[in-house]
Structure formats: C-alpha cells, structure tokens
Scaffold this active site. Structure first.
Site, PDB file in Angstrom:
ATOM      1  N   ASN A   1      57.338  41.090  44.671  1.00  0.00           N
ATOM      2  CA  ASN A   1      56.646  41.827  45.732  1.00  0.00           C
ATOM      3  C   ASN A   1      56.539  43.127  45.306  1.00  0.00           C
ATOM      4  OD1 ASN A   1      59.631  42.337  45.893  1.00  0.00           O
ATOM      5  ND2 ASN A   1      59.311  42.720  48.239  1.00  0.00           N
TER       6      ASN A   1
ATOM      7  N   LYS B   1      56.749  32.608  45.613  1.00  0.00           N
ATOM      8  CA  LYS B   1      57.434  33.023  46.625  1.00  0.00           C
ATOM      9  C   LYS B   1      56.689  33.150  47.643  1.00  0.00           C
ATOM     10  CE  LYS B   1      60.474  35.213  49.167  1.00  0.00           C
ATOM     11  NZ  LYS B   1      61.346  36.339  48.468  1.00  0.00           N
TER      12      LYS B   1
ATOM     13  N   HIS C   1      60.657  33.175  52.289  1.00  0.00           N
ATOM     14  CA  HIS C   1      61.421  34.234  53.111  1.00  0.00           C
ATOM     15  C   HIS C   1      60.935  33.588  54.587  1.00  0.00           C
ATOM     16  CE1 HIS C   1      61.969  38.455  54.608  1.00  0.00           C
ATOM     17  NE2 HIS C   1      61.610  37.879  55.655  1.00  0.00           N
TER      18      HIS C   1
ATOM     19  N   HIS D   1      68.164  35.785  43.438  1.00  0.00           N
ATOM     20  CA  HIS D   1      67.035  36.551  44.187  1.00  0.00           C
ATOM     21  C   HIS D   1      67.465  38.013  44.061  1.00  0.00           C
ATOM     22  CE1 HIS D   1      64.559  36.762  48.327  1.00  0.00           C
ATOM     23  NE2 HIS D   1      65.032  38.096  47.648  1.00  0.00           N
TER      24      HIS D   1
ATOM     25  N   LEU E   1      65.923  43.065  55.641  1.00  0.00           N
ATOM     26  CA  LEU E   1      65.169  41.868  56.283  1.00  0.00           C
ATOM     27  C   LEU E   1      65.390  40.680  55.495  1.00  0.00           C
ATOM     28  CD1 LEU E   1      62.299  44.249  56.641  1.00  0.00           C
ATOM     29  CD2 LEU E   1      63.375  43.271  58.351  1.00  0.00           C
TER      30      LEU E   1
ATOM     31  N   ASP F   1      69.793  39.684  46.744  1.00  0.00           N
ATOM     32  CA  ASP F   1      68.605  40.401  47.417  1.00  0.00           C
ATOM     33  C   ASP F   1      68.890  41.582  47.574  1.00  0.00           C
ATOM     34  OD1 ASP F   1      66.079  40.420  48.882  1.00  0.00           O
ATOM     35  OD2 ASP F   1      67.077  40.464  50.824  1.00  0.00           O
TER      36      ASP F   1
ATOM     37  N   HIS G   1      65.381  42.207  43.671  1.00  0.00           N
ATOM     38  CA  HIS G   1      64.446  42.859  43.455  1.00  0.00           C
ATOM     39  C   HIS G   1      64.438  43.921  42.406  1.00  0.00           C
ATOM     40  CE1 HIS G   1      62.291  41.513  47.184  1.00  0.00           C
ATOM     41  NE2 HIS G   1      63.606  41.183  47.562  1.00  0.00           N
ATOM     42  N   LEU G   2      64.129  43.782  41.298  1.00  0.00           N
ATOM     43  CA  LEU G   2      64.271  44.793  40.161  1.00  0.00           C
ATOM     44  C   LEU G   2      63.109  45.835  40.159  1.00  0.00           C
ATOM     45  CD1 LEU G   2      65.011  42.060  37.512  1.00  0.00           C
ATOM     46  CD2 LEU G   2      66.662  43.536  38.794  1.00  0.00           C
ATOM     47  N   ARG G   3      62.036  45.732  40.938  1.00  0.00           N
ATOM     48  CA  ARG G   3      61.079  46.993  40.796  1.00  0.00           C
ATOM     49  C   ARG G   3      60.390  47.054  39.514  1.00  0.00           C
ATOM     50  NH1 ARG G   3      61.399  45.759  46.204  1.00  0.00           N
ATOM     51  NH2 ARG G   3      62.952  47.116  47.106  1.00  0.00           N
TER      52      ARG G   3
ATOM     53  N   HIS H   1      65.713  51.284  47.183  1.00  0.00           N
ATOM     54  CA  HIS H   1      64.808  51.911  47.950  1.00  0.00           C
ATOM     55  C   HIS H   1      65.111  53.591  47.825  1.00  0.00           C
ATOM     56  CE1 HIS H   1      62.115  49.291  50.069  1.00  0.00           C
ATOM     57  NE2 HIS H   1      63.233  48.500  50.109  1.00  0.00           N
TER      58      HIS H   1
ATOM     59  N   HIS I   1      67.938  34.347  51.558  1.00  0.00           N
ATOM     60  CA  HIS I   1      68.986  35.314  52.285  1.00  0.00           C
ATOM     61  C   HIS I   1      69.006  34.716  53.615  1.00  0.00           C
ATOM     62  CE1 HIS I   1      64.722  36.521  53.083  1.00  0.00           C
ATOM     63  NE2 HIS I   1      64.941  37.118  52.221  1.00  0.00           N
TER      64      HIS I   1
END
Ligand code: DOR
Ligand code: ZN
Length: 358
Positions: free
Chosen positions: A41, A97, A141, A13, A229, A257, A15-17, A261, A183
């Site tokens: 996402n 997801k 989630h 899991h 989150l 996770d 987030h690679l953007r 940002h 998570h």
C-alpha cells in the site's frame, strides 16, 4: 529459563514504506527476521512487475543481502491479470493483497465491490483463480465497510461481518486458493480459522492485538499510537486470540503489521492508523506468549515455522537468542532532514525478554 534460542522469525505482514522512511525502518525488521512479506500500500500502489522488482531492490539495498523481501501486488479494480500472472510466475509478486476500498491507510485503490471476488467472469475472480497455478497467495484485509444492503458498518463490527458474510463465500468460490486472513482481532475470525484453517487458509496475528484490549486504548484519554486498523477490540476478543494461539495451530502465525507513521500524523486531529512495533517485534510477541502461557516451542512455531510452511518457504538454519531482562520499549526514529520528522515506537512498558545482538 533465562535465555531462549529460537529459529529466526519470519514477519508475514509488515509495512516497510519507501524512501527515507524505508531506509530508517527496515533495519529493525532485518535484524530480527530472515524475511518478510512487504505490504504494497504505497503511493502509487504496487501493481506492475517493474514496480515490484524495483521495490524489492530498494528494500534489499536498505536491509542488506541477508534479508529476503516478498512483495505483493495491490489488488485494485484495474490490476492487469496478465501482468499479475507473469509477475507471479517470474517471482516478482509473491501474491496479491486485498483491501476493501477506504478501509485503511492508502486503501483508496482497493476493491470497491467485494461481490466481484466471487462472481465468475469478472477480472477480480480471475485474478484470485490465477494464484492456484502459480502458487501465489491472496492476503486479505478482512474487513467490510458496508453490509450487503449498503448500510455503513460500525468500526467494531467490520471484521465480524467479513468473517461471517464474506469469507465463506470467498472460500466456496475458490476452494483451492490459499487465503491468509491478516491481523485478525475478533472471536469470530478466530472461530473461522479454527474451523477452516489448514492448507488453504491461515491467519496472522499482531503482537499489539495480543497485548492490549480497547480499555488500554481509551484509559486516561485516547492513545493514538495504539490506533490501528482493524481497531483493537474489547477484552473478550483479545482473550479469543489468546485461546487461538494457545491451541498451537499450524495455521496461525506472526505478522507484525508494523506500520510507521510520522508522529505529526498520529498526534493530530485525524490520527493515522498504524502501530510501529518493528523495533521490538520479537520481544512483544515473547511478552504475549508469556502472558498466554505459551511454551517456547509453540512460540517458535508461531514466529518462525508456521508461515513459511504455509507459504512453502524454507527458513534458513539461523537462530536468535532472547534473554530474560526487564526493559521499557520506548523511543523514536528520525528520518528525513528535519529533527521534527520522526516516528515514535509503539510504547509498551515492562517487556520481560530482550533479543541479544552480536
Ligand atoms: O493499522 C494499519 N496500518 N492497518 C492497516 O491495514 C494499514 C496500516 C498502514 O499502512 O499504516
Ligand atoms: Zn497491514
């Protein structure tokens, strides 16, 4: 023991953007893991085969050919069932997801009414069922925003509500679907996993939820880089996660996770949720394992064997080496044209293991 050699990990899991940020962050995951599940996402969310394929290509272009990305479809209320099934069959999607609408970063396209997931005849029901024949997985989630009666839930109760009120219904309605609870952060989620973990249910646990509890988030003032989150819970929940890991179960694995940002969105009046841990993913988990008293082989199963086995993937016979040495995980990465465009690492002092790079 001064060095540890373990099978190369898999991040279940991350987030690679996209764009410049993708190019800046993905090398960190690729140098520690042979593959990862890339969360969908993005803006716009990944819902078509063409989007999934081109995202996988962008990840590969930035990470190099040895790293294998597995891309999920974003479960929106308008996800097209045929497109989804075709994408699973052809390998464009690895699964789907689920986000409750509004629960987290870029979740405004998530599912509005969770009861549709277990109501026969709905598009949402059929999408979940479709994963059975195509061997896809449903990543969750695991939080709810509202109770059945429509009352808004407290952020500290959202996950507990999900694992006591929603997850049992989901598994009852879809007994042979593979669900992964992402998570997890509470004793209730850990208890659910202990009771139901196996072929059709597993959980990922982040390093940060193992390393801190909410006292750390508030000590001496609020720590925005530890805001994520689901939110970090009180110490008894962190301890319940430790116990779960200590149990060395096949249905428990690493999913960082890691969620970068820009600092301007973290250190502002409205802090974005996400911990950027990828530059030291393995070291942070090794630290958690040391705190918990987990033996090397149990750590290896958690990092490198359990998730691939659940997802029916075969990890390559590659190994990484960790050395015992004290260091501080501090730093930032620049991306974009301006020197003020940067992402700070989640700061964690006094890590005891460090990965050796050739
Ligand atoms: O902390 C989080 N950050 N949790 C999520 O569920 C999403 C993620 C993000 O994309 O930033
Ligand atoms: Zn996430």
């Amino acid at each position: 023991m001064d060095t540890m050699k373990i099978l190369k990990p898999f991040d279940a899991h991350v987030h690679l953007r996209d764009g410049e940020l993708l190019r800046a962050v993905v090398p960190f995951t690729a140098r520690q893991c042979w593959g990862a599940i890339a969360e969908p996402n993005l803006k716009p969310p990944i819902t078509t085969r063409a989007q999934a394929r081109s995202y996988a290509d962008r990840i590969t272009a930035a990470a190099g050919p040895d790293f294998v990305p597995f891309v999920l479809a974003y479960f929106t209320d308008t996800l097209d069932p045929q497109e989804f099934v075709d994408g699973l069959t052809e390998g464009d999607f690895f699964g789907v997801k689920f986000y409750p609408r509004g629960a987290t970063t870029n979740s405004e396209n998530g599912i509005e009414d969770v009861s549709l997931l277990w109501t026969r005849g709905t598009r949402q029901f059929d999408i979940i069922e479709a994963t059975k024949t195509t061997r896809g997985v449903v990543q969750l989630h695991g939080e709810a925003n509202f109770t059945k009666g429509g009352e808004e839930l407290d952020p500290y109760d959202k996950e507990t509500y999900f694992y006591t009120e929603i997850m049992p219904r989901l598994q009852d309605a879809h007994p042979q679907v593979k669900f992964s609870g992402e998570h997890i952060t509470t004793s209730e989620a850990a208890a659910y996993a202990r009771k139901n973990g196996g072929e059709y249910f597993g959980v990922s646990v982040t390093a940060h939820h193992l390393l801190i509890d909410r006292r750390d988030v508030y000590r001496g003032g609020y720590h925005p880089h530890s805001f994520c989150l689901p939110v970090v819970k009180r110490v008894r929940h962190t301890e319940a996660l430790h116990e779960l890991l200590y149990g060395d179960h096949s249905f428990v694995w690493a999913g960082s996770d890691s969620a970068p940002h820009d600092w301007k969105n973290k250190e502002s009046e409205c802090c974005s949720g996400g911990v950027f841990s990828a530059p030291a993913m393995v070291e942070l988990y090794a630290q958690a394992a040391e705190n918990i008293g987990l033996q090397k082989l149990a750590l290896e199963r958690f990092l490198s064997r359990n998730a691939p086995a659940f997802y029916t993937l075969t990890p390559p016979q590659e190994y990484i080496t960790l050395e015992k040495t004290l260091w501080d995980f501090l730093g930032h990465i620049e991306y974009g044209d301006s020197p003020t465009d940067y992402v700070r690492y989640w700061d964690y002092p006094e890590l005891k293991w460090r990965m050796k790079y050739d």
